[in-house]
Scaffold this motif. Structure first.
Motif, mmCIF file in Angstrom:
data_model
loop_
_atom_site.group_PDB
_atom_site.id
_atom_site.type_symbol
_atom_site.label_atom_id
_atom_site.label_comp_id
_atom_site.label_asym_id
_atom_site.label_seq_id
_atom_site.Cartn_x
_atom_site.Cartn_y
_atom_site.Cartn_z
ATOM 1 N N ARG A 24 0.862 -1.179 -0.016
ATOM 2 C CA ARG A 24 -0.098 0.192 -0.161
ATOM 3 C C ARG A 24 0.948 1.251 -0.087
ATOM 4 O O ARG A 24 0.420 2.366 -0.339
ATOM 5 N N HIS A 25 2.090 1.057 0.374
ATOM 6 C CA HIS A 25 3.013 2.299 0.526
ATOM 7 C C HIS A 25 3.844 2.210 -0.824
ATOM 8 O O HIS A 25 4.565 1.387 -1.365
ATOM 9 N N LEU B 259 -4.959 8.522 -6.643
ATOM 10 C CA LEU B 259 -4.609 6.944 -6.400
ATOM 11 C C LEU B 259 -5.301 6.778 -5.095
ATOM 12 O O LEU B 259 -6.084 5.549 -5.007
ATOM 13 N N PHE B 260 -5.279 7.438 -3.944
ATOM 14 C CA PHE B 260 -5.687 7.038 -2.725
ATOM 15 C C PHE B 260 -7.197 6.841 -2.947
ATOM 16 O O PHE B 260 -7.983 5.855 -2.227
ATOM 17 N N PHE C 136 -7.953 -1.475 -4.163
ATOM 18 C CA PHE C 136 -7.560 -2.800 -4.458
ATOM 19 C C PHE C 136 -7.839 -3.704 -3.251
ATOM 20 O O PHE C 136 -8.104 -3.107 -2.215
ATOM 21 N N GLN C 137 -7.953 -5.013 -3.377
ATOM 22 C CA GLN C 137 -7.993 -5.791 -2.229
ATOM 23 C C GLN C 137 -7.119 -6.899 -2.185
ATOM 24 O O GLN C 137 -6.860 -7.269 -3.132
ATOM 25 N N TRP C 138 -6.725 -7.447 -0.968
ATOM 26 C CA TRP C 138 -5.916 -8.481 -0.748
ATOM 27 C C TRP C 138 -6.802 -9.850 -0.702
ATOM 28 O O TRP C 138 -7.838 -9.794 -0.542
ATOM 29 N N PHE D 103 -3.705 3.263 -2.169
ATOM 30 C CA PHE D 103 -2.045 3.542 -2.012
ATOM 31 C C PHE D 103 -1.909 4.780 -1.300
ATOM 32 O O PHE D 103 -2.797 5.769 -1.182
ATOM 33 N N MET D 104 -0.890 4.843 -0.600
ATOM 34 C CA MET D 104 -0.596 6.133 0.242
ATOM 35 C C MET D 104 0.899 6.179 0.498
ATOM 36 O O MET D 104 1.742 5.020 0.231
#
Length: 472
Positions: free
Chosen positions: A351-352, A453-454, A459-461, A470-471
């Motif tokens: 996510r980073h 984007l954030f 999206f999912q795991w 995203f961040m």
């Protein structure tokens, strides 16, 4: 401050705050519940709101400054406005506190620019406002305006402490430094920085006197030569071993000395600098963090660094001092070889942005981290070159603090670079108006992409139903 400049500053702050409010509303609509570290921060603040001050989440690693201040702001506001129920200390209400910190940071950045560069009469009021606006929009910091993180408050109290230090209000500065420490323990380094400002100023005065005494002697015709450095270090040792000088410096910096002493007491009692979960925050000698910070600084300050004049100047320096640069390159290669650490979070959390930087750049080949050394050397040279207007003692003091705040960190995390970057950026010369506008446009573009984007590229795991974003 002239009237036109005051109106301009008010307009810029009002416009920036209005824009932030609109973006805040968009973030709050899309991400209503706590996200990432908010999962720990929000429930802890809500527990404090309900008077459960003995409750503590062991996963939290920072002191409770953010939660105490949140209660101190939200509770009186709720009482005055008649709020009850879930709205009090809700996720949105807690996040809004950082929006207030963001506005405060804008004003502090302007005041710091005004104070630091007050002798430069060529700088216009418009340039000061534009530069303050640019730094207030600094992407890594600005993103966390919209989440309940410690960063905006940590920056606010540290910048406020620095401002009071520059105005000579050292007791107030130390008190504000304590507030910053309560937000993040590593901010104690910037308390040392404030004390270092006082010490550097006295050292510079004494050094000028020393040079005046020896003006008839043949000093060194080459500025920055090895003999100059040796002479400065000898002077530094002689000055600091003098009891009279030590008493003078102690009398000037005693509020900071008390705060640093309290910090060491805290570390002794706590058994370390980290509270709560220490398994993911182990200190180490991660020297390549300095190289990552220099790269980070070049990226976000490219209008300052990447100019034809500066590149030519660097190449000329490289040609004049091949032995010194070769030695620096060898030392850099050794530090990368022996002291590169990869935190488990860096490899696991997609996510980073740092996850993708590491995977797309450093993991492409084992040799990549070594091939980047020439760029690191250019970045380091440019970094120091931009500080040439500061005294050698200020530069030494800043670099000591920079090493203290970056090198012990095992995790590559861009948030750790916010304060050293801002303090550096505040102290370098102003750009031309065109380059200032280019820098601001670049920050706005990065912020726009980051927030897009954030908000939209979720999206999912595989093993989770939660929406991931995203961040930084």
């Amino acid at each position: 401050m002239e009237r036109a400049e005051a109106y301009g500053l008010s307009g810029a702050m009002s416009g920036a705050f209005l824009l932030s409010c609109l973006l805040f509303a968009a973030v709050s609509r899309r991400q209503r519940g706590p996200y990432m570290d908010e999962v720990f921060h929000v429930p802890q603040a809500q527990a404090y709101c309900q008077g459960r001050f003995l409750q503590w989440d062991p996963m939290i690693t920072t002191l409770p400054g953010l939660y105490l201040l949140s209660v101190g702001l939200v509770k009186p506001a709720a009482w005055l406005l008649g709020w009850t129920g879930r709205v009090v200390c809700s996720v949105g209400m807690l996040r809004f506190i950082n929006l207030l910190f963001s506005a405060g940071n804008f004003y502090l950045l302007y005041l710091l620019l005004f104070k630091i560069h007050q002798k430069n009469k060529a700088v216009s009021g418009f340039q000061r406002i534009l530069s303050a606006l640019t730094l207030a929009m600094f992407p890594t910091l600005y993103f966390f305006t919209f989440l309940y993180y410690t960063d905006p408050g940590s920056v606010f109290f540290t910048l406020f402490s620095y401002l009071m230090c520059l105005y000579g209000n050292h007791k107030t500065s130390a008190l504000l430094g304590f507030c910053g420490f309560m937000f993040r323990q590593t901010n104690i380094v910037w308390t040392v920085f404030c004390a270092g400002n006082v010490v550097a100023e006295k050292l510079n005065e004494a050094w000028k006197t020393e040079l005046q005494k020896k003006k008839d002697e043949k000093i060194s015709s080459r500025k920055g030569s090895f003999s100059d450095l040796t002479r400065i270090l000898q002077f530094l040792v002689q000055y600091l071993v003098s009891p009279k000088n030590l008493v003078t410096l102690t009398a000037l910096t005693w509020p900071y000395i008390i705060l640093v002493s309290l910090f060491f007491v805290f570390v002794f009692i706590n058994g370390g600098i980290v509270v709560g979960d220490r398994s993911s925050h182990e200190a180490c000698l991660h020297f390549p963090q300095l190289f990552y910070f220099l790269s980070f600084t070049v990226f976000f300050s490219f209008p300052h660094f990447l100019t034809p004049t500066k590149i030519r100047k660097f190449l000329l320096s490289l040609r004049k001092h091949p032995v010194q640069y070769s030695l620096i390159a060898v030392i850099s290669l050794f530090l990368i070889w022996k002291f590169t650490y990869v935190h488990k979070y860096l490899l696991a959390d997609n996510r980073h942005y740092t996850f993708y930087v590491w995977r797309k750049v450093f993991q492409r080949h084992e040799l990549v981290k070594y091939l980047l050394v020439p760029f690191y050397i250019f970045a380091g040279w440019s970094f120091v070159d931009m500080l040439k207007s500061k005294s050698i003692f200020w530069i030494l003091m800043y670099f000591v603090c920079l090493l203290a705040v970056t090198v012990p960190q095992k995790l590559l995390e861009f948030r750790y670079f916010i304060l050293p970057f801002l303090i550096y950026r505040l102290n370098i010369p102003f750009l031309s108006l065109y380059r200032q506008l280019l820098e601001l446009a670049f920050y706005i573009l990065v912020n726009a992409v980051t927030l897009y984007l954030f908000l939209n590229r979720t999206f999912q795991w595989e093993n989770s139903d939660e929406v991931q974003r995203f961040m930084w």
